[in-house]
Design an enzyme around this catalytic site. Structure first.
Site, mmCIF file in Angstrom:
data_model
loop_
_atom_site.group_PDB
_atom_site.id
_atom_site.type_symbol
_atom_site.label_atom_id
_atom_site.label_comp_id
_atom_site.label_asym_id
_atom_site.label_seq_id
_atom_site.Cartn_x
_atom_site.Cartn_y
_atom_site.Cartn_z
ATOM 1 N N TYR A 188 -50.370 73.368 80.123
ATOM 2 C CA TYR A 188 -49.760 72.031 80.032
ATOM 3 C C TYR A 188 -48.414 72.113 79.301
ATOM 4 O O TYR A 188 -47.955 73.205 78.979
ATOM 5 C CB TYR A 188 -50.754 71.054 79.392
ATOM 6 N N GLY A 328 -68.044 74.412 76.262
ATOM 7 C CA GLY A 328 -67.652 73.510 77.344
ATOM 8 C C GLY A 328 -68.772 73.326 78.346
ATOM 9 O O GLY A 328 -69.623 72.440 78.218
HETATM 10 C C1 LIG Z 1 -64.721 69.767 83.298
HETATM 11 C C2 LIG Z 1 -63.804 70.494 82.366
HETATM 12 C C3 LIG Z 1 -62.689 69.848 81.853
HETATM 13 C C4 LIG Z 1 -61.854 70.492 80.930
HETATM 14 N N1 LIG Z 1 -60.816 69.774 80.355
HETATM 15 C C5 LIG Z 1 -60.155 70.310 79.293
HETATM 16 C C6 LIG Z 1 -59.269 69.502 78.516
HETATM 17 O O1 LIG Z 1 -59.083 68.302 78.759
HETATM 18 N N2 LIG Z 1 -58.641 70.089 77.477
HETATM 19 C C7 LIG Z 1 -58.842 71.407 77.150
HETATM 20 O O2 LIG Z 1 -58.242 71.891 76.182
HETATM 21 N N3 LIG Z 1 -59.680 72.179 77.875
HETATM 22 C C8 LIG Z 1 -60.372 71.654 78.911
HETATM 23 N N4 LIG Z 1 -61.298 72.409 79.577
HETATM 24 C C9 LIG Z 1 -61.548 73.795 79.158
HETATM 25 C C10 LIG Z 1 -62.721 73.873 78.175
HETATM 26 O O3 LIG Z 1 -62.381 73.265 76.934
HETATM 27 C C11 LIG Z 1 -63.121 75.342 77.912
HETATM 28 O O4 LIG Z 1 -61.993 76.044 77.481
HETATM 29 C C12 LIG Z 1 -63.685 76.041 79.148
HETATM 30 O O5 LIG Z 1 -64.693 75.243 79.765
HETATM 31 C C13 LIG Z 1 -64.280 77.399 78.770
HETATM 32 O O6 LIG Z 1 -65.333 77.246 77.824
HETATM 33 P P1 LIG Z 1 -66.881 77.392 78.266
HETATM 34 O O7 LIG Z 1 -67.078 78.814 78.664
HETATM 35 O O8 LIG Z 1 -67.659 76.999 77.052
HETATM 36 O O9 LIG Z 1 -67.095 76.430 79.406
HETATM 37 C C14 LIG Z 1 -62.117 71.814 80.541
HETATM 38 C C15 LIG Z 1 -63.217 72.477 81.100
HETATM 39 C C16 LIG Z 1 -64.069 71.839 81.974
HETATM 40 C C17 LIG Z 1 -65.282 72.555 82.497
#
Ligand SMILES: Cc1cc2nc3c(=O)[nH]c(=O)nc-3n(C[C@H](O)[C@H](O)[C@H](O)COP(=O)(O)O)c2cc1C
Length: 371
Positions: A188, A328
């Site tokens: 971003y 996440g």
């Molecule tokens: C549906 C979805 C929306 C996300 N939106 C954002 C966001 O708004 N801001 C952000 O910093 N990361 C966003 N992410 C990234 C997550 O914060 C995270 O980095 C990513 O899911 C990897 O972590 P995990 O392995 O626990 O899923 C999003 C991820 C998912 C799955």
């Protein structure tokens, strides 16, 4: 890990500035594109966030919230923190989360060149007029395939962006949030300034990595000045939603400059690509990027990426790689993840269908109803 083993280290409390967290599991920021068209949070969103608090999370980070009513919005139905209606909507979210015993931090996000939906009718802006890599994301309402090259930002545009973040942080405080997180990651706007190939500027914001991190540092300083003692975190990553392979070109040397520019942050939140954090987060000398962030900034660090894998999560904490873990997709599938870890209940695997056909709360509700 079961309750008969030693308790999982993430269940230990942690003091984040003046915030007492009941454990080290945070909900990672997740865009859910479920606000009204004008960006007001809804009752459905309040219930969504409250469920994480009831499920035992120590800290909740919101989805990326747009900070101004011009260029910052990234997705249609993304929430904002600009109007009194936005503040009132967030107040209801915050009150519900507090009633269930967790603090909540607002993530402020400017989409820059990779906006794919703007309610206010503005086009995209960025550090330089470089066409973004990758394609728009259909599950987040992207219809146009490739992004257009953004308009190169003037110095006045940059000042407006900084002022927008500061104003939104004040609104976050008015809404009762316990802190704000500046989204400097994932491709971003702030990350577009940090990234060498999207930033071709020749002014004080372009060129060296010290110049390319300057906008993030200035946003941090402005937000700090605006909200005084409220905790202010910064999220960083090397990879992007539209480029999964990018690494800071100067590797550890760049990382030292970047973290060193952000020592005024209350915490740093580092997202690492992929699920095998302890592999993908390594620098050439074997230290993890989060270890280096802790060392250089002297601040608590949140590690993100695959932390629902509980043995890895334990190793990250006990190995000194991070202070907190953000979850996440594992939280989407298990809004009560900390309670499950406490009581030894197995975790439900994440299913991509939870975010399909749209990554909104309706799709997740429909997925649950089908089970
Ligand atoms: C549906 C979805 C929306 C996300 N939106 C954002 C966001 O708004 N801001 C952000 O910093 N990361 C966003 N992410 C990234 C997550 O914060 C995270 O980095 C990513 O899911 C990897 O972590 P995990 O392995 O626990 O899923 C999003 C991820 C998912 C799955």
């Amino acid at each position: 890990m079961t309750t008969t083993d030693l308790a999982h280290p993430a269940l230990a409390p942690f003091d984040l500035a003046d915030l007492r967290l009941r454990n080290r599991f945070a909900v990672a920021p997740m865009t859910r594109i479920s606000a009204t068209p004008d960006g007001t949070p809804t009752d459905q969103m309040a219930a969504y966030y409250r469920e994480y608090a009831e499920g035992g999370f120590g800290l909740i980070l919101t989805e990326g919230i747009y900070p101004d009513a011009t260029h910052s919005q990234g997705y249609l139905n993304q929430p904002g923190l600009v109007t009194d209606e936005h503040v009132a909507g967030w107040r209801a979210v915050v009150d519900g989360v507090h009633a269930a015993g967790a603090p909540i931090v607002a993530q402020l996000m400017h989409a820059g060149a990779i906006s794919q939906g703007n309610h206010y009718g503005f086009g995209t802006i960025g550090p330089s007029a470089v066409t973004p890599r990758g394609r728009m994301m259909a599950d987040y309402g992207g219809v146009g395939g490739a992004w257009a090259a953004p308009a190169e930002m003037t110095e006045a545009d940059i000042d407006d962006v900084i002022a927008g973040f500061a104003a939104a942080a004040v609104n976050a405080e008015r809404a009762g949030f316990d802190g704000v997180e500046i989204h400097g990651a994932n491709g971003y706007l702030l990350d577009q300034f940090l990234t060498d190939y999207t930033n071709q500027r020749t002014d004080e914001y372009g060129g060296s990595v010290a110049n390319r991190i300057r906008l993030t540092a200035r946003v941090l300083a402005a937000v700090r000045a605006a909200v005084g003692d409220l905790p202010v975190g910064v999220r960083l990553s090397q990879t992007k939603v539209n480029d999964f392979t990018y690494r800071w070109p100067g590797a550890e040397a760049d990382a030292r400059v970047i973290f060193g520019a952000l020592t005024d942050a209350t915490y740093l939140h580092i997202a690492s690509e992929g699920r095998n954090f302890l592999e993908t987060a390594r620098l050439a000398d074997g230290a993890t990027i989060t270890q280096l962030a802790r060392e250089v900034s002297g601040r608590p660090v949140i590690a993100n990426g695959g932390m629902h894998a509980l043995p890895q999560a334990a190793d990250v904490l006990t190995g000194g790689h991070a202070d907190l873990l953000s979850v996440g997709t594992g939280a989407l599938a298990n809004p009560d993840l900390p309670r499950r870890v406490e009581t030894g209940v197995p975790l439900t695997p994440f299913d991509r269908e939870m975010l399909h056909p749209m990554a909104n709360l309706d799709s997740t509700a429909a997925w649950r109803a089908r089970r």
